[in-house]
Design a protein around this motif. Sequence first.
Motif, PDB file in Angstrom:
ATOM      1  N   LYS A 170      14.290  44.521  67.440  1.00  0.00           N
ATOM      2  CA  LYS A 170      13.254  43.500  67.246  1.00  0.00           C
ATOM      3  C   LYS A 170      13.841  42.128  66.928  1.00  0.00           C
ATOM      4  N   GLU A 171      15.120  42.068  66.636  1.00  0.00           N
ATOM      5  CA  GLU A 171      15.759  40.855  66.121  1.00  0.00           C
ATOM      6  C   GLU A 171      15.584  39.636  67.030  1.00  0.00           C
ATOM      7  N   ARG A 188      28.786  36.114  69.490  1.00  0.00           N
ATOM      8  CA  ARG A 188      27.350  36.125  69.777  1.00  0.00           C
ATOM      9  C   ARG A 188      26.947  34.775  70.349  1.00  0.00           C
ATOM     10  N   GLY A 189      26.920  34.708  71.659  1.00  0.00           N
ATOM     11  CA  GLY A 189      26.725  33.437  72.341  1.00  0.00           C
ATOM     12  C   GLY A 189      25.314  32.918  72.360  1.00  0.00           C
ATOM     13  N   ASP A 202      16.406  36.838  62.203  1.00  0.00           N
ATOM     14  CA  ASP A 202      15.375  37.434  61.345  1.00  0.00           C
ATOM     15  C   ASP A 202      15.657  38.904  61.060  1.00  0.00           C
ATOM     16  N   LEU A 203      16.903  39.341  61.325  1.00  0.00           N
ATOM     17  CA  LEU A 203      17.261  40.735  61.057  1.00  0.00           C
ATOM     18  C   LEU A 203      17.026  41.082  59.589  1.00  0.00           C
ATOM     19  N   ALA A 204      17.324  40.132  58.688  1.00  0.00           N
ATOM     20  CA  ALA A 204      17.130  40.376  57.257  1.00  0.00           C
ATOM     21  C   ALA A 204      15.671  40.683  56.939  1.00  0.00           C
ATOM     22  N   ALA A 248      22.489  45.637  69.931  1.00  0.00           N
ATOM     23  CA  ALA A 248      21.052  45.457  70.111  1.00  0.00           C
ATOM     24  C   ALA A 248      20.469  46.490  71.065  1.00  0.00           C
ATOM     25  N   PHE A 249      21.321  47.117  71.867  1.00  0.00           N
ATOM     26  CA  PHE A 249      20.866  48.085  72.858  1.00  0.00           C
ATOM     27  C   PHE A 249      21.380  49.496  72.581  1.00  0.00           C
ATOM     28  N   ASP A 250      22.081  49.664  71.464  1.00  0.00           N
ATOM     29  CA  ASP A 250      22.682  50.956  71.133  1.00  0.00           C
ATOM     30  C   ASP A 250      21.714  51.773  70.280  1.00  0.00           C
ATOM     31  N   ARG A 251      21.048  52.751  70.890  1.00  0.00           N
ATOM     32  CA  ARG A 251      20.067  53.559  70.177  1.00  0.00           C
ATOM     33  C   ARG A 251      20.704  54.461  69.136  1.00  0.00           C
TER      34      ARG A 251
END
Length: 388
Positions: free
Chosen positions: A377-378, A191-192, A327-329, A364-367
């Motif tokens: 939203k992360e 995760r760059g 902020d995923l948590a 993040a883009f996988d529905r």
Amino acid sequence: MINWDEGGQSCSAKWHSENGIAPHKKIQIGDDTLTADEAYRLACEGTAILYRGDFQNARQLLQALVRRVDKPSKKSKRADKNTKAESVIKKSLLDTFNLHRLSQSQRARILGMLLIQVNADHTISLRRAPDVTQACLEAYGHQTESYVISLRELLGVISAHEWRKKGVPILARDDEEIRIHPHYGVFSPVRGEYIELVLKAPLPAALKQSSTAFDIGVGSGVLSVVLAAREIDKIVATDLDDRAITCARDNIDRLDLNAYVEILKANLFPEGKAALVICNPPWLPARPSSSLEHAVYDPDSQMLKGFLGGLREHLLPNGEGWLILSDLAEYLGLRTREELLSWIETAGLKVLARLDTKPQHPKAFDRADALHAARAKEITSLWRLAAI
């Protein structure tokens, strides 16, 4: 040890599981005649399958088990269709997260029922078996006796070996691509976005008087390498995990940065103070279910709280602490922003600024991902903290 009967004889071998699974009690020998349906039935009933035969057929059997585990039944399809709208409204993201982890645990249990025996020299006595000697040596070290592992874990060891060979590009400098080579069991810096934050954040003024930094929880060594690229003279990096320490030292040595980076085994902080202290703790406050999950899950936010609680006394005057956190948590209901801010205040710290960025990883883009509503939203942030 794991024990089984084969050819009328009692057999045993060393058992190894990175997930901490106890040796299976019920074991059946399986070979190329075993059907996927029968293997799936045995696995669901709690019977492990020690495979004898062709290695590539064993891989195909595992893939067939994956398809059966991931394919919902007709009954569950109908139930999902009838209640989908209602469940979206009623089910919180925390419920979704807990159900997702439970589902993943059950999935791993079933898929982990297909076993492979590995010789003491890390060779496999199956037809068409690949040469996994170096991969297993890197993951498990030297062995003195035969051992049994799940085929799924073995494939993970092989994959980790390939990542270790080719490395992960983290930044380009002077027309040269700098790569980190992650080891098995050490979180890969795929995760760059947080690397970009560390590259762009303004350096604290205290570095002009003392060009020193601490990297807390060094992992693969990626942040120490980035700090060295930002021309910080002395970086002391710490970790408690032996695999991480070995991995970081290997990467620092590969990049010829030993004159700038010192790696120590320590719980959070080394002795002394620094102008910059950086930490990228596990982002989700939950209990890891395996040794490989410690880089993702931080029970009760212990590392995060420990970093914040000890930061003030390890900062030089005008020094800064950089906390990298998603902020995923918060979206999953595992931690609130108010809790985080209260921990910062209680630790005698203030927020100077916050640099934010959106994740670019595939999930993040996988529905179709169970946690997509939260991942969409992360935000990943670099919090610039200073003593009050």
